[in-house]
Design a protein around this motif. Structure first.
Motif, PDB file in Angstrom:
ATOM      1  N   ARG A 274       0.851  -1.189   0.000  1.00  0.00           N
ATOM      2  CA  ARG A 274       0.000   0.000   0.000  1.00  0.00           C
ATOM      3  C   ARG A 274       0.882   1.232   0.000  1.00  0.00           C
ATOM      4  NH1 ARG A 274      -2.325  -0.287   4.937  1.00  0.00           N
ATOM      5  NH2 ARG A 274      -1.505   1.647   5.801  1.00  0.00           N
ATOM      6  N   VAL A 275       0.353   2.320  -0.546  1.00  0.00           N
ATOM      7  CA  VAL A 275       1.085   3.579  -0.611  1.00  0.00           C
ATOM      8  C   VAL A 275       0.339   4.610   0.229  1.00  0.00           C
ATOM      9  CG1 VAL A 275       1.914   5.458  -2.080  1.00  0.00           C
ATOM     10  CG2 VAL A 275       2.048   3.087  -2.876  1.00  0.00           C
ATOM     11  N   ASP A 276       1.044   5.184   1.230  1.00  0.00           N
ATOM     12  CA  ASP A 276       0.498   6.253   2.048  1.00  0.00           C
ATOM     13  C   ASP A 276       1.292   7.532   1.817  1.00  0.00           C
ATOM     14  OD1 ASP A 276      -1.288   4.482   3.090  1.00  0.00           O
ATOM     15  OD2 ASP A 276      -0.475   4.468   5.133  1.00  0.00           O
ATOM     16  N   VAL A 277       0.608   8.654   1.948  1.00  0.00           N
ATOM     17  CA  VAL A 277       1.220   9.978   1.813  1.00  0.00           C
ATOM     18  C   VAL A 277       0.816  10.798   3.033  1.00  0.00           C
ATOM     19  CG1 VAL A 277       1.394  12.098   0.437  1.00  0.00           C
ATOM     20  CG2 VAL A 277       1.220   9.870  -0.705  1.00  0.00           C
ATOM     21  N   GLU A 278       1.783  11.480   3.631  1.00  0.00           N
ATOM     22  CA  GLU A 278       1.492  12.307   4.796  1.00  0.00           C
ATOM     23  C   GLU A 278       0.617  13.490   4.379  1.00  0.00           C
ATOM     24  OE1 GLU A 278       3.872  14.506   8.485  1.00  0.00           O
ATOM     25  OE2 GLU A 278       4.957  13.816   6.692  1.00  0.00           O
ATOM     26  N   LYS A 279      -0.380  13.781   5.193  1.00  0.00           N
ATOM     27  CA  LYS A 279      -1.297  14.885   4.920  1.00  0.00           C
ATOM     28  C   LYS A 279      -0.580  16.231   5.072  1.00  0.00           C
ATOM     29  CE  LYS A 279      -5.439  12.444   6.488  1.00  0.00           C
ATOM     30  NZ  LYS A 279      -6.572  12.441   7.473  1.00  0.00           N
ATOM     31  N   GLY A 280      -0.897  17.147   4.203  1.00  0.00           N
ATOM     32  CA  GLY A 280      -0.320  18.485   4.244  1.00  0.00           C
ATOM     33  C   GLY A 280       1.067  18.557   3.676  1.00  0.00           C
ATOM     34  N   LEU A 281       1.486  17.530   2.958  1.00  0.00           N
ATOM     35  CA  LEU A 281       2.837  17.522   2.417  1.00  0.00           C
ATOM     36  C   LEU A 281       2.958  18.407   1.183  1.00  0.00           C
ATOM     37  CD1 LEU A 281       5.594  16.228   2.980  1.00  0.00           C
ATOM     38  CD2 LEU A 281       4.933  14.336   1.474  1.00  0.00           C
ATOM     39  N   GLY A 282       1.935  18.459   0.373  1.00  0.00           N
ATOM     40  CA  GLY A 282       1.951  19.309  -0.815  1.00  0.00           C
ATOM     41  C   GLY A 282       2.574  18.674  -2.025  1.00  0.00           C
ATOM     42  N   LEU A 283       2.794  17.352  -2.024  1.00  0.00           N
ATOM     43  CA  LEU A 283       3.364  16.656  -3.172  1.00  0.00           C
ATOM     44  C   LEU A 283       2.311  15.752  -3.799  1.00  0.00           C
ATOM     45  CD1 LEU A 283       6.909  15.720  -1.782  1.00  0.00           C
ATOM     46  CD2 LEU A 283       6.305  17.591  -3.345  1.00  0.00           C
ATOM     47  N   ASP A 284       2.538  15.371  -5.040  1.00  0.00           N
ATOM     48  CA  ASP A 284       1.577  14.582  -5.821  1.00  0.00           C
ATOM     49  C   ASP A 284       1.664  13.113  -5.396  1.00  0.00           C
ATOM     50  OD1 ASP A 284      -0.104  13.438  -7.648  1.00  0.00           O
ATOM     51  OD2 ASP A 284       0.843  14.324  -9.420  1.00  0.00           O
ATOM     52  N   GLY A 285       0.651  12.659  -4.635  1.00  0.00           N
ATOM     53  CA  GLY A 285       0.638  11.267  -4.190  1.00  0.00           C
ATOM     54  C   GLY A 285       0.408  10.300  -5.337  1.00  0.00           C
ATOM     55  N   GLY A 286      -0.384  10.710  -6.351  1.00  0.00           N
ATOM     56  CA  GLY A 286      -0.632   9.829  -7.485  1.00  0.00           C
ATOM     57  C   GLY A 286       0.619   9.560  -8.283  1.00  0.00           C
ATOM     58  N   LEU A 287       1.417  10.602  -8.496  1.00  0.00           N
ATOM     59  CA  LEU A 287       2.683  10.411  -9.217  1.00  0.00           C
ATOM     60  C   LEU A 287       3.617   9.504  -8.420  1.00  0.00           C
ATOM     61  CD1 LEU A 287       4.575  11.231 -11.563  1.00  0.00           C
ATOM     62  CD2 LEU A 287       5.307  13.173 -10.141  1.00  0.00           C
ATOM     63  N   PHE A 288       3.641   9.676  -7.116  1.00  0.00           N
ATOM     64  CA  PHE A 288       4.484   8.841  -6.254  1.00  0.00           C
ATOM     65  C   PHE A 288       4.071   7.367  -6.352  1.00  0.00           C
ATOM     66  CE2 PHE A 288       5.262   7.131  -1.879  1.00  0.00           C
ATOM     67  CZ  PHE A 288       6.649   7.127  -1.932  1.00  0.00           C
ATOM     68  N   ALA A 289       2.769   7.086  -6.306  1.00  0.00           N
ATOM     69  CA  ALA A 289       2.294   5.706  -6.382  1.00  0.00           C
ATOM     70  C   ALA A 289       2.592   5.099  -7.752  1.00  0.00           C
ATOM     71  CB  ALA A 289       0.792   5.672  -6.104  1.00  0.00           C
ATOM     72  N   LYS A 290       2.447   5.863  -8.793  1.00  0.00           N
ATOM     73  CA  LYS A 290       2.723   5.345 -10.141  1.00  0.00           C
ATOM     74  C   LYS A 290       4.196   4.994 -10.292  1.00  0.00           C
ATOM     75  CE  LYS A 290       2.287   6.616 -15.049  1.00  0.00           C
ATOM     76  NZ  LYS A 290       1.527   5.410 -15.444  1.00  0.00           N
ATOM     77  N   ALA A 291       5.056   5.855  -9.776  1.00  0.00           N
ATOM     78  CA  ALA A 291       6.494   5.605  -9.877  1.00  0.00           C
ATOM     79  C   ALA A 291       6.881   4.316  -9.151  1.00  0.00           C
ATOM     80  CB  ALA A 291       7.261   6.788  -9.299  1.00  0.00           C
ATOM     81  N   ILE A 292       6.298   4.055  -7.992  1.00  0.00           N
ATOM     82  CA  ILE A 292       6.603   2.830  -7.249  1.00  0.00           C
ATOM     83  C   ILE A 292       6.186   1.599  -8.029  1.00  0.00           C
ATOM     84  CG2 ILE A 292       6.039   1.506  -5.177  1.00  0.00           C
ATOM     85  CD1 ILE A 292       5.892   4.182  -3.694  1.00  0.00           C
ATOM     86  N   HIS A 293       4.979   1.590  -8.567  1.00  0.00           N
ATOM     87  CA  HIS A 293       4.467   0.413  -9.261  1.00  0.00           C
ATOM     88  C   HIS A 293       5.272   0.111 -10.525  1.00  0.00           C
ATOM     89  CE1 HIS A 293       1.342  -2.584  -9.764  1.00  0.00           C
ATOM     90  NE2 HIS A 293       1.302  -2.286 -11.068  1.00  0.00           N
ATOM     91  N   GLU A 294       5.601   1.139 -11.284  1.00  0.00           N
ATOM     92  CA  GLU A 294       6.352   0.894 -12.519  1.00  0.00           C
ATOM     93  C   GLU A 294       7.799   0.493 -12.214  1.00  0.00           C
ATOM     94  OE1 GLU A 294       6.108   3.758 -15.578  1.00  0.00           O
ATOM     95  OE2 GLU A 294       3.916   3.753 -15.672  1.00  0.00           O
TER      96      GLU A 294
END
Length: 432
Positions: A274-294
């Motif tokens: 699973r991919v979690d992103v800290e709230k209020g970070l201001g970064l793109d969580g979707g891009l982060f999750a895509k990068a991990i999977h690929e």
């Protein structure tokens, strides 16, 4: 041959129907009655005979006027028609008025006058609007001319007093003028309608419709990109960018899972994460999750030769949770496993927890060992290195100068270990 064009004396039927003819003296008296009307002027002694066509008198315009007995001119009960200078019949072009002696002369029938009166007072519902009865079938302008001549003759005969016919002639002349005015109004209204802006707009609309139906010359040509609307950046372009972030940022400490599901593409051992992103970070969580999977499912990674495959879930039981967190929160979670990440602001695998911590500062800014132009390879190395710890792999240093550094070497800190300098490498199986 019709009886109106026959030469010679009048038919017997006419004389019989009209009564006995007056004596010659009486005819002369009638002919010499008062009045100076032009249409009853007779030829004097020695005057040239009036031209005639086949024995018929000529009226204005050069055409004979045929007045039938019993028609609208009434019966000739006052006497036979006048005789021409040559002895032929001469029909009256205009019925004379009664003389002072009481001689009965022909006049319009009562039913004709009543018809005219009825026409003025109450016209039939479906009668024509423009009535040319005034000029006996002639247009209003010709009828008006005829009525003017008749008015002059009547005034000459009656000593300047207008007759009943004169009043009726004026009435019909007014009707004819009103009809002409109505026609002109209709014509002007049509011209105004033609000049109406609404009509022009309708015409323009029709022209535009025709223009749209016609094929354009530019049909099939490539449409140039519109100014101010750039195309959305691709995955590779976004992964090559750096994002601004404070190296000492400490966010909320709360996490949320990136929604969505990405199926494992391979047939090896399946590992759910699973991919979690800290709230209020201001970064793109979707891009982060895509990068991990690929990255994890690339054949150069831990999924090489189908050894394993990775599947992302957002709920349910996961083997581990890859977490993107601020530098402050990363340090907290790494400390739970006895690791200090504050010295070089690095990431860690907090083995005593379910989380593999990725420091958001490194994810956003990279490292000097890779440089600013190699953000995509650095991020791939960061994922493979920390997940490698979760899979049970420890640090390994470079042993051959100039060779690719092992993915489990701490490449964020240095590419040189024990005096041996290697090249940056993001993959487990780089292909060399």
């Amino acid at each position: 041959m019709g009886r109106h064009s026959r030469k010679g004396p009048a038919p017997k039927g006419v004389a019989a129907g009209a009564g006995s003819a007056p004596a010659a003296g009486e005819r002369d008296a009638v002919a010499a009655s008062s009045g100076t009307g032009r249409r009853r002027r007779t030829a004097g002694p020695g005057a040239a005979p009036e031209p005639s066509g086949y024995g018929m008198p000529q009226t204005r315009g050069g055409h004979p006027e045929h007045h039938e007995a019993g028609g609208g001119w009434g019966d000739w009960r006052g006497g036979p028609p006048e005789q021409s200078a040559q002895g032929g019949q001469r029909l009256r072009t205009q019925p004379p008025h009664p003389t002072a002696g009481g001689t009965r002369v022909p006049g319009p029938r009562r039913e004709y006058l009543e018809a005219f009166d009825r026409d003025q007072s109450g016209r039939e519902p479906y009668a024509a609007v423009t009535d040319w009865d005034t000029g006996h079938g002639r247009p209003p302008e010709i009828a008006a001319d005829t009525e003017a001549d008749a008015l002059a003759d009547d005034e000459e005969q009656s000593g300047g007093e207008p007759s009943a016919r004169t009043s009726k002639g004026r009435t019909f002349t007014g009707i004819a003028a009103a009809a002409v005015t109505t026609v002109l109004a209709v014509v002007v209204a049509g011209q105004v309608t033609a000049d109406d802006p609404g009509a022009i707009g309708a015409q323009s609309t029709g022209e535009e419709r025709q223009a749209q139906e016609r094929p354009d010359r530019s049909e099939g040509r490539a449409t140039p990109p519109q100014a101010g609307r750039a195309a959305a950046p691709t995955y590779q372009q976004l992964m090559a960018r750096q994002f601004p972030i404070d190296p000492k940022l400490e966010a909320s400490g709360e996490f949320e899972a990136v929604p969505g599901f990405e199926k494992a593409p391979g047939e090896g051992r399946k590992i759910r994460y699973r991919v979690d992103v800290e709230k209020g970070l201001g970064l793109d969580g979707g891009l982060f999750a895509k990068a991990i999977h690929e990255t994890l499912n690339d054949d150069r990674s831990w999924a090489h030769d189908g050894e394993m495959t990775f599947e992302r879930i957002s709920s349910g039981e996961a083997k581990f949770v890859i977490t993107l967190a601020s530098p402050g929160t990363t340090a907290v979670w790494c400390a739970k496993s006895g690791l200090d990440t504050t010295v070089d602001n690095v990431s860690c695998d907090s083995a005593s927890t379910e989380r593999v911590m990725i420091n958001a500062f490194r994810w956003a800014q990279g490292a000097e060992t890779y440089g600013d132009d190699a953000m995509l390879p650095y991020r791939q190395m960061l994922i493979n290195h920390e997940v490698g710890h979760r899979l049970g792999h420890n640090h390994v240093n470079c042993s051959t100068p100039g060779a690719l550094a092992p993915v489990m070497q701490q490449q964020t800190k240095t590419l040189e270990a024990g005096g041996v300098k290697c090249r940056a490498n993001p993959w487990v199986h780089p292909g060399e």
